[in-house]
Scaffold this motif. Sequence first.
Motif, PDB file in Angstrom:
ATOM      1  N   ILE A 185     -32.321  16.009  -7.027  1.00 36.11           N
ATOM      2  CA  ILE A 185     -32.498  14.773  -7.784  1.00 36.11           C
ATOM      3  C   ILE A 185     -33.590  14.962  -8.838  1.00 36.11           C
ATOM      4  N   ALA A 186     -33.349  14.433 -10.013  1.00 36.32           N
ATOM      5  CA  ALA A 186     -34.305  14.608 -11.110  1.00 36.32           C
ATOM      6  C   ALA A 186     -34.213  13.416 -12.041  1.00 36.32           C
TER       7      ALA A 186
ATOM      8  N   SER B  35     -19.693  28.902  -6.444  1.00 39.14           N
ATOM      9  CA  SER B  35     -18.941  27.988  -5.559  1.00 39.14           C
ATOM     10  C   SER B  35     -19.824  27.325  -4.508  1.00 39.14           C
ATOM     11  N   THR B  36     -20.869  26.653  -4.962  1.00 41.56           N
ATOM     12  CA  THR B  36     -21.847  26.069  -4.052  1.00 41.56           C
ATOM     13  C   THR B  36     -21.734  24.539  -4.046  1.00 41.56           C
ATOM     14  N   PRO B  37     -21.563  23.943  -2.848  1.00 41.76           N
ATOM     15  CA  PRO B  37     -21.396  22.485  -2.802  1.00 41.76           C
ATOM     16  C   PRO B  37     -22.720  21.763  -3.007  1.00 41.76           C
ATOM     17  N   LEU B  38     -22.775  20.979  -4.061  1.00 40.81           N
ATOM     18  CA  LEU B  38     -24.040  20.392  -4.469  1.00 40.81           C
ATOM     19  C   LEU B  38     -23.762  19.039  -5.119  1.00 40.81           C
ATOM     20  N   VAL B  39     -24.593  18.048  -4.817  1.00 45.83           N
ATOM     21  CA  VAL B  39     -24.563  16.809  -5.604  1.00 45.83           C
ATOM     22  C   VAL B  39     -25.926  16.680  -6.271  1.00 45.83           C
ATOM     23  N   ALA B  40     -25.928  16.706  -7.590  1.00 44.59           N
ATOM     24  CA  ALA B  40     -27.166  16.536  -8.354  1.00 44.59           C
ATOM     25  C   ALA B  40     -27.187  15.114  -8.889  1.00 44.59           C
ATOM     26  N   ILE B  41     -28.288  14.427  -8.643  1.00 41.07           N
ATOM     27  CA  ILE B  41     -28.414  13.046  -9.113  1.00 41.07           C
ATOM     28  C   ILE B  41     -29.477  13.017 -10.207  1.00 41.07           C
ATOM     29  N   THR B  42     -29.131  12.451 -11.343  1.00 38.87           N
ATOM     30  CA  THR B  42     -30.119  12.344 -12.418  1.00 38.87           C
ATOM     31  C   THR B  42     -30.265  10.893 -12.832  1.00 38.87           C
ATOM     32  N   GLY B  43     -31.498  10.496 -13.122  1.00 38.15           N
ATOM     33  CA  GLY B  43     -31.737   9.175 -13.680  1.00 38.15           C
ATOM     34  C   GLY B  43     -31.325   9.166 -15.146  1.00 38.15           C
ATOM     35  N   GLN B  44     -31.078   7.985 -15.647  1.00 40.06           N
ATOM     36  CA  GLN B  44     -30.723   7.852 -17.065  1.00 40.06           C
ATOM     37  C   GLN B  44     -31.353   6.574 -17.589  1.00 40.06           C
ATOM     38  N   VAL B  45     -31.550   6.514 -18.883  1.00 41.32           N
ATOM     39  CA  VAL B  45     -32.146   5.319 -19.481  1.00 41.32           C
ATOM     40  C   VAL B  45     -31.235   4.109 -19.261  1.00 41.32           C
TER      41      VAL B  45
END
Lengths: 188, 585
Positions: free
Chosen positions: B77-78, B98-108
Amino acid sequence: MDLNAPEVDHDAQHSYTLTVFTENVPGLLSEVVSVFTRIKMNIDTLTVSASRIEGIHRFTMTIDCTKKLIDKITAQLEKKVDIVAAFAYLSHEVVAREIAMFKIDTKVLNDEKTKKELIDLHNPAVVEEHDNYAVLIKSGKEAKIQAMFDYLEPHDCIYEFVRSGRIAVVREMDPFSKRLDSMDKEFH
Amino acid sequence: MTVSKENIRGSHALLECLVAEGVDTLFGYPGGAIMPVYDAMYDYSEQLTHILARHEQGAIHAAEAYARIDRKTAVCIATSGPGATNLLTGLYDALLDSTPLVAITGQVLDSLLGSDAFQESDIIGASAPLTKWNYQISDAKQIAEVMRKAFYIANSGRPGPVLIDITKNAQIQILEEFSYESNKDNPKVNIRSYRPLPKVKSQDIAAAVELIDEAKQPLILAGHGVHIADAQDTLKAFAEKTGIPVSTTFHGLSSMPAGHPLYVGLPGMHGNYGPNFLSNESDVVIAIGMRFDDRVTGDLPRYLPDAKVIHIEIDQAEINKNVPATVAIHADAKQALEALLPLVAEKEYPEWLARFRECDKKEKELVIDDLVSTNEDGTLKMPQVMRMVSDKTEGNAVVVTDVGQHQMIGMRYYDFKSKDAWISSGGSGTMGFGLPAAFGAAYAEKQRAERTGKAARPVIAVVGDGGFQMTIQELGMCSQWEVPVKILLLDNNYLGMVRQWQQLFFDHRYSQVGLTNPDFVKISDGFGVPAERVSHVDQLNDAVDRFLSAETPYLLHVEVINEENVFPMVATGKSVAEIALTAEG
């Protein structure tokens, strides 16, 4: 279309019509296009519209490339999560047309000889006619549209010219529904 | 269990989704546009542990390795803008590997989108080619549906990274009703355009069995897909029944235990002699969950000229991409092997196998023996150190590497006995991966030990002096969490792999490869990570013992000789059969 049709030379250049069926989500256009930009490939024409099925968009593209490459392109397209299916067709497998609009100087239509020649040779629809300009529409195969442009150009009368890019239906009966059915059978 | 809540903020809803998906660890870094989610974390401190990296790249590499130990989807998360763009390298790395990943990013705020607002970046556009899927949530009502889809896509079919961008207004928006059904509770997600798990077709299996049973000199190439499908035991059973030699690719490494009578080592650029030299003589190649990367095939037109190829692969786009398949089995590796196993004949190939052993002997005599031996002046060589670590850990450590010569040495000289024990950046070759990834792996091992009551495997970060400095700040993450990452720094004072190429292919013109290194022991000490330096063989044994018995993060800085090259080598443009054992050929 049989992708393994033996008569196609895999290394020779062919003109392909690509029909791509996608979910209607933002950003999809760049997802589709990125498959081509990645390999520095030009898309000759591209049209996007709703399809017969609600929520499914249909892209029609024309691409010149080898059979080997088009197979990789369709696989890469179908790999995208929001793309349902991609089909590549050779020209005899589709019925393809294009629409073009011409905004021209009305003087061309005021000249009876030229007007008759234009109608006889190219048969455009005159959709609007004003004192200073007229709007003509021509639909047909790409070559016919080019021919009309080539006819008008020497008259120095074209204010605007726009063509839609190819749209096409395929001769095969409903490959998209067939694909959806086969996906139901072939996947868990 | 469906989670249902009333009057809940988007930020809390997002964390509810994570908890429901079984996530208990987040790797991340806060910032303006993700602050409501970080504020919500305060209320979830019992369910969610947030690990603060020192740079977003560190967070995502840690998450990648964390995912690869257990094949569980990891979350990082970033914030928006640079926080999000700092994740891009990791997303790319995770996509290629092939790596299972959920990346969460904030946005304006969504009202500011497109206005060049402070820390606004088009992360959806930027990450599209680097993710398996991405989506921007701008209304909290979308959270449940999108998060469910994100977790489903990340870890089904060929796994990969998913990025979810969430605008600040969606984070603070109050949902009167919120409910979430996790992928565990209801694994059936119906996405018309995404069908990740193909059924094994019996006609494909029959065609493969026919080829396998008639083969004279068959070879198995086992790739990452074997790990991903948890098919290691099935692979072993299949190999033992058919008697076919098994070569594991870079990412397939550790799916067959070293020393197994049918294991013949690695193919590819710095792989073993046998599987390169002999692969072009095989008549049937069974490629399982691998993609014929250019580092494996060498010169493609001269690769496997006479072999019939059975390609078992879950990603349709990989089939016929580089090497045409005689029989394509579009399927999960384990399901395909389970279908093949009862149908194939029991066979043995003693003469064929003996040729691999002949090659092993040659490689040992011409390459390995010298590199694992002691120099007269007591200076150290990477393979010698790696072999000692391998012996002392009895092949049961998890090895995580950075990228470069030390990586190839780790791959070649660690004799893996346990599975899912090799984590390295393959497809993307990301320098800086090693240290944060080793942290993520060690953290996953620690959790696994707590869960199962079994001892955690030691996790060894093998890094070079170049890549180590790219993410060296993550010593802080290791120190803060007291996770016993064992950092084996193999320092040749060069960007060694680039130097090797400059020596071999650019006429010895060394351009920008020499390093003026800091005092790594002092730096490590400054971060609170105990460290020691060795440069002589007399110091090595005891130092490695201290290194391996440390219960905290620990740095062993080994100064090795400067100009050692990695061999064997299939140089670019060469056929695999032209593999060179030494610089002289």
